[in-house]
Design a protein around this motif. Structure first.
Motif, PDB file in Angstrom:
ATOM      1  N   THR A   6       0.830  -1.204   0.000  1.00 44.95           N
ATOM      2  CA  THR A   6       0.000   0.000   0.000  1.00 44.95           C
ATOM      3  C   THR A   6       0.866   1.257   0.000  1.00 44.95           C
ATOM      4  O   THR A   6       0.524   2.255  -0.624  1.00 44.95           O
ATOM      5  N   ILE A  41      -5.324  -1.377  -2.215  1.00 41.27           N
ATOM      6  CA  ILE A  41      -5.638  -2.205  -1.048  1.00 41.27           C
ATOM      7  C   ILE A  41      -5.627  -3.676  -1.428  1.00 41.27           C
ATOM      8  O   ILE A  41      -6.366  -4.478  -0.874  1.00 41.27           O
ATOM      9  N   GLY A  42      -4.769  -4.008  -2.385  1.00 37.05           N
ATOM     10  CA  GLY A  42      -4.773  -5.377  -2.904  1.00 37.05           C
ATOM     11  C   GLY A  42      -3.737  -6.281  -2.273  1.00 37.05           C
ATOM     12  O   GLY A  42      -3.400  -7.328  -2.835  1.00 37.05           O
ATOM     13  N   GLU A  54      -3.848  -8.294   0.237  1.00 36.82           N
ATOM     14  CA  GLU A  54      -4.353  -9.624   0.566  1.00 36.82           C
ATOM     15  C   GLU A  54      -4.311 -10.533  -0.667  1.00 36.82           C
ATOM     16  O   GLU A  54      -3.834 -11.665  -0.610  1.00 36.82           O
ATOM     17  N   THR A  88      -8.452   1.490  -6.372  1.00 41.07           N
ATOM     18  CA  THR A  88      -8.887   0.984  -5.071  1.00 41.07           C
ATOM     19  C   THR A  88      -9.911  -0.134  -5.263  1.00 41.07           C
ATOM     20  O   THR A  88      -9.831  -1.197  -4.641  1.00 41.07           O
ATOM     21  N   SER A 106      -8.288  -3.264  -7.040  1.00 37.62           N
ATOM     22  CA  SER A 106      -7.436  -4.081  -6.182  1.00 37.62           C
ATOM     23  C   SER A 106      -8.268  -4.823  -5.142  1.00 37.62           C
ATOM     24  O   SER A 106      -7.975  -5.962  -4.796  1.00 37.62           O
ATOM     25  N   LEU A 107      -9.355  -4.200  -4.685  1.00 39.25           N
ATOM     26  CA  LEU A 107     -10.240  -4.889  -3.738  1.00 39.25           C
ATOM     27  C   LEU A 107     -10.886  -6.107  -4.414  1.00 39.25           C
ATOM     28  O   LEU A 107     -10.904  -7.210  -3.863  1.00 39.25           O
ATOM     29  N   ASN A 151      -8.697  -8.991  -4.816  1.00 44.53           N
ATOM     30  CA  ASN A 151      -8.550  -9.813  -3.615  1.00 44.53           C
ATOM     31  C   ASN A 151      -9.529 -10.986  -3.643  1.00 44.53           C
ATOM     32  O   ASN A 151      -9.168 -12.121  -3.368  1.00 44.53           O
ATOM     33  N   TYR A 152     -10.775 -10.675  -3.983  1.00 46.52           N
ATOM     34  CA  TYR A 152     -11.783 -11.741  -4.011  1.00 46.52           C
ATOM     35  C   TYR A 152     -11.421 -12.787  -5.050  1.00 46.52           C
ATOM     36  O   TYR A 152     -11.589 -13.981  -4.826  1.00 46.52           O
ATOM     37  N   TYR A 202      -4.962  -6.967   4.718  1.00 45.73           N
ATOM     38  CA  TYR A 202      -5.757  -5.824   5.170  1.00 45.73           C
ATOM     39  C   TYR A 202      -5.073  -5.103   6.327  1.00 45.73           C
ATOM     40  O   TYR A 202      -5.059  -3.871   6.381  1.00 45.73           O
TER      41      TYR A 202
END
Lengths: 352, 512
Positions: free
Chosen positions: A73, A84-85, A87, A143, A146-147, A150-151, A277
């Motif tokens: 980050t 925020i990736g 994770e 943002t 990258s979130l 994560n999924y 996170y």
């Protein structure tokens, strides 16, 4: 203006410290509400995180991946991106490292180790670089991408460990085959903490040097400060963006590799344990400075290491420390709005 | 028949009076005991250099700022105006220097939005009719259904004025309303306002920089100089020279510098059929070809919004062209850092803080943007040499009088003129072969403007090729060797300065 510089320097220290104190205060109110003695809990947290050599080992083991995911980050933040990736990059790095470790099993351990480091770093790097690419060349918000990435990463992990890569022996906790004890990362002698900690420390120092003191780091700061100006002075904005994101993702990917090769021995669901996170929190608390990431990661590692002790001696569920982390995160984000105001205040006074 | 020929029977009454107004920002006294009268039904020009306090004065009147001392009288009665809503209630309206339209809304929606209070239920049909009647009284023709973002700058300005007229104020204050209009459009707008002063008893207070407008339209004039009132009264026999002297006082003004005879150099910039789009994807630069030689200034005139910005952005590296060919010194040019350094190409863009600075970096860092990776300013190849950069900054700051000379200060805390000087220092203090510049003096005061024009002329005399894109015709006429007009993304007119025809240029700027 020495006074100005002093205030600015103090500001960087004062505001996060005040934010931490305020968070502890709010957490204390929460503890009171659930019938606990705040000061007792604070003391236990100190003991559980930093009270004994054993707790220090626990803390440092957790701090190692936090340092690396925080870099994921902190570096894009210099470009003005909120990434925020961590994770997802960690998970991808873990999968890649486990795959490589498994397919090279039987070769010389040092060779397997190097291959796993490269695989982890490279895959994590590409993962975040692709969100950087999407941002710069297609204008997709980094943002959100990258979130969502994560999924995707976690889904991919679940798919692989419950399907194609599943070890038939792993019954109630699906995992890949073990990479083999010969290929595991050893402990640092005398310290009892795995070498992954050294990876974290070295990368923090290296990135600090690059991004704070080299021309490359300066160019990245120009892009983050004003992209129009960066273009007018001819900087290759796209290339620098993708490259910085690659460096960032490589750190998180390496964290995944370390989790696999030093802790779990396999790629399994525990990879997505929230280090990515928590790394965001570390980066913000460290004001996106790679060097400051080190102590902050140790602090947060300590808080998380104390969860067990809180459970045993205060009958608090181990999710309690996540509540504290959440409070800290909100307060830190809030305190971001204070930067520059202290300076402004002094400025006004200086002028009149 | 012109509007001036009409006489106003109301001129004796006072619509607005300001008495002993004082305002300070910190230690700086921006307004020092200002008193003047705006007569009912008169057209009153407010003149002054930048930083003279004109904007502050009208903002105090509008309640946007609170004056430290003094009072404002409307219709000879003292009024407390604490915010713009109070001002509207007392019949004051103001057209601001910057646009206040909501870009994503239509003109109609924007105009209805300005009503206060906005009715709970809006009868669009009725509002539309009402506006059409109003517009019929003005020379403006603006499609009401168009989105504000799709309007040209000139049209936007007209909508801003309409918006105020829609509210039927008794006193209308305008802050440099003609800066984005062609001379013909400006005359049209001012002529209409002047007529309204006579026929509708409107009182107009207008801030402007253009003497031509003052001479043609104003009844009265007030002149501010460094926060003090230098003159207030009828325009009468004042000549432009007298007005200028009142504005500047006995300050020394740097002269532009003589145009020396320079041998026309080689072709430095050669653009062929350049096409580029704007942010929303529409074609903004539509097949421009031009050549620029060393030792000449090529001026590009035009009303803003005709592709100038995109042209400059392409040349300065902020925008990729769609098609066409750009050559610098004969070589293909892609606006990379290496090419810029090799061809010594520099740029003075408009709004320097936004386009050429990093607001939250200090002066040293901002002065380092062009050179930080050159061997003289690095250590061990890859590391910044902060000492060398600091020494460089100290030298330039002293030479270009950047104030305050505090190296650690964020550049965004400097005034506009000082930011411009700092960028100028960075871009033209070294060896330059080709300079791209857009509205370099926009928003600067007399002295700063003269200084920058002198620097540009000196650069030209040294043999630099200068592309000067500007909305200020006087500036272009003063500096250019050749002048071209841009309209709708195309060059419509080109002539050596000696043969340039003002009227024809004005027509071309309006697309005729």
């Amino acid at each position: 203006m020495k006074a100005l510089a002093l205030v600015a320097a103090m500001e960087g220290l004062l505001i996060p410290l005040l934010a931490l104190l305020l968070s502890l205060g709010i957490f204390g109110v929460f503890l009171l509400a659930v019938d606990n003695d705040p000061f007792g809990v604070f003391y236990s947290m100190y003991r559980g995180g930093f009270g004994s050599p054993f707790s220090w080992r626990n803390t440092l083991e957790r701090a190692a991946p936090l340092m690396l995911t925080a870099l994921c980050t902190a570096l894009p933040a210099r470009l003005g991106l909120i990434m925020i990736g961590g994770e997802g990059a960690l998970v991808i790095g873990g999968i890649a490292a486990a795959s490589v470790g498994l397919s090279l099993n039987g070769n010389a351990p040092w060779l397997v180790m190097i291959a796993m480091v490269i695989a982890g770093a490279f895959s994590g790097g590409l993962w975040i670089a692709s969100t950087g690419w999407l941002k710069h060349y297609r204008g997709v918000n980094e943002t959100i991408t990258s979130l969502l990435f994560n999924y995707i990463a976690i889904a991919l992990l679940n798919h692989l460990i419950t399907g194609p890569m599943r070890d038939p022996q792993s019954l109630n906790k699906p995992a890949t085959l073990p990479i083999g004890s010969a290929n595991m990362i050893a402990d640092i002698p005398e310290l009892g903490v795995h070498w992954g900690l050294a990876f974290g420390l070295v990368l923090c120092l290296l990135y600090y040097l690059i991004f704070q003191h080299t021309t490359l780091g300066f160019a990245v700061r120009i892009i983050g400060g004003n992209i129009r100006t960066a273009k007018i002075v001819g900087l290759p904005v796209g290339r620098l963006t993708v490259m910085t994101c690659f460096f960032a993702g490589a750190a998180a990917g390496l964290a995944g590799m370390i989790e696999v090769a030093a802790i779990h021995g396999t790629a399994n669901g525990s990879l997505a344990a929230g280090y990515g996170y928590a790394g965001i929190l570390v980066a913000f608390l460290a004001r996106q400075n790679p060097l400051t990431v080190i102590p902050v990661a140790i602090l947060l590692g300590g808080i998380s290491a104390s969860a067990g002790l809180l459970q045993r001696s205060h009958h608090l569920p181990d999710a309690t420390v996540f509540i504290l982390q959440g409070i800290i995160f909100i307060v830190i984000l809030l305190s971001e709005t204070l930067y520059g105001r202290l300076k402004l205040l002094c400025d006004e006074r200086g002028r009149t | 028949m012109t509007a001036e020929a009409l006489t106003s029977p109301f001129q004796s009454a006072t619509a607005l009076e300001v008495i002993n107004l004082c305002k300070s920002f910190g230690a700086l006294r921006v307004l020092d005991n200002i008193s003047f009268q705006l007569h009912r039904g008169s057209f009153h020009a407010l003149l002054g250099g930048n930083g003279a306090g004109k904007s502050t004065l009208v903002k105090c009147i509008m309640g946007y700022y609170h004056a430290d001392q003094g009072s404002v009288l409307i219709d000879n009665r003292k009024r407390e105006i604490n915010n713009t809503r109070d001002a509207h209630q007392h019949g004051l309206g103001m057209v601001y220097q910057h646009f206040t339209l909501v870009p994503e809304m239509t003109v109609l929606e924007n105009l209805v939005l300005s009503r206060s209070p906005i009715p709970k239920i809006i009868n669009w049909q009725k509002e539309k009719q009402h506006l059409e009647t109003l517009m019929a009284e003005t020379p403006f023709k603006i499609p009401l259904h168009k989105k504000a973002s799709a309007l040209a700058a000139g049209e936007k300005q007209k909508v801003e004025i309409l918006k105020q007229l829609f509210l039927q104020p008794e006193i209308l204050i305008l802050d440099e309303p003609t800066s984005v209009l062609t001379p013909q459009e400006a005359d049209e707008v001012l002529d209409m306002l002047k007529k309204w002063t006579r026929s509708k008893n409107l009182s107009v207070l207008i801030i402007t920089h253009k003497f031509r407008e003052v001479m043609n339209f104003a009844d009265d004039v007030s002149i501010l100089r460094r926060g003090k009132l230098a003159y207030s009264g009828p325009l009468a026999e004042k000549t432009p020279a007298m007005l200028a002297e009142l504005m500047v006082g006995n300050e020394e003004i740097a002269s532009t510098g003589a145009r020396e005879l320079v041998l026309k150099g080689d072709i430095r910039l050669d653009i062929h059929q350049l096409v580029a789009s704007n942010d929303s994807g529409a074609v903004a630069v539509d097949g421009i070809s031009l050549q620029l030689h060393g030792g000449e200034i090529l001026g590009i005139a035009g009303v803003s919004g005709n592709g100038q910005r995109e042209l400059v952005q392409v040349l300065s590296g902020q925008r990729s062209p769609d098609s066409g060919d750009i050559r610098v010194c004969g070589e293909p040019y892609t606006a990379s850092r290496e090419e810029m350094a090799r061809h010594k190409l520099y740029c003075l863009p408009e709004e320097p803080l936004r386009n050429a600075c990093v607001p939250r970096m200090n002066l040293v860092e901002n002065l380092a943007l062009r050179i930080f990776d050159q061997p003289r300013y690095t250590r061990w190849k890859w590391f910044l040499n902060r000492q060398a950069l600091k020494a460089h900054a100290l030298k330039l700051i002293a030479r270009y009088h950047v104030r305050p000379p505090e190296l650690e200060r964020w550049i965004e805390t400097l005034s506009g003129g000082n930011v411009q000087r700092l960028v100028l220092a960075r871009e033209i203090s070294g060896e330059v072969d080709l300079l791209i510049t857009a509205n370099p003096c926009f928003g600067l005061d007399f002295a700063a403007t003269a200084e920058i024009r002198r620097q540009l002329m000196e650069a030209r005399n040294r043999g630099v090729a200068v592309l000067l894109v500007s909305e200020d015709l006087d500036e272009l006429l003063e500096l250019s060797d050749r002048i071209a007009v841009i309209f709708g993304g195309q060059l419509r007119y080109e002539a050596p300065i000696a043969q340039a025809n003002m009227d024809e240029m004005g027509l071309k700027m309006a697309g005729h």
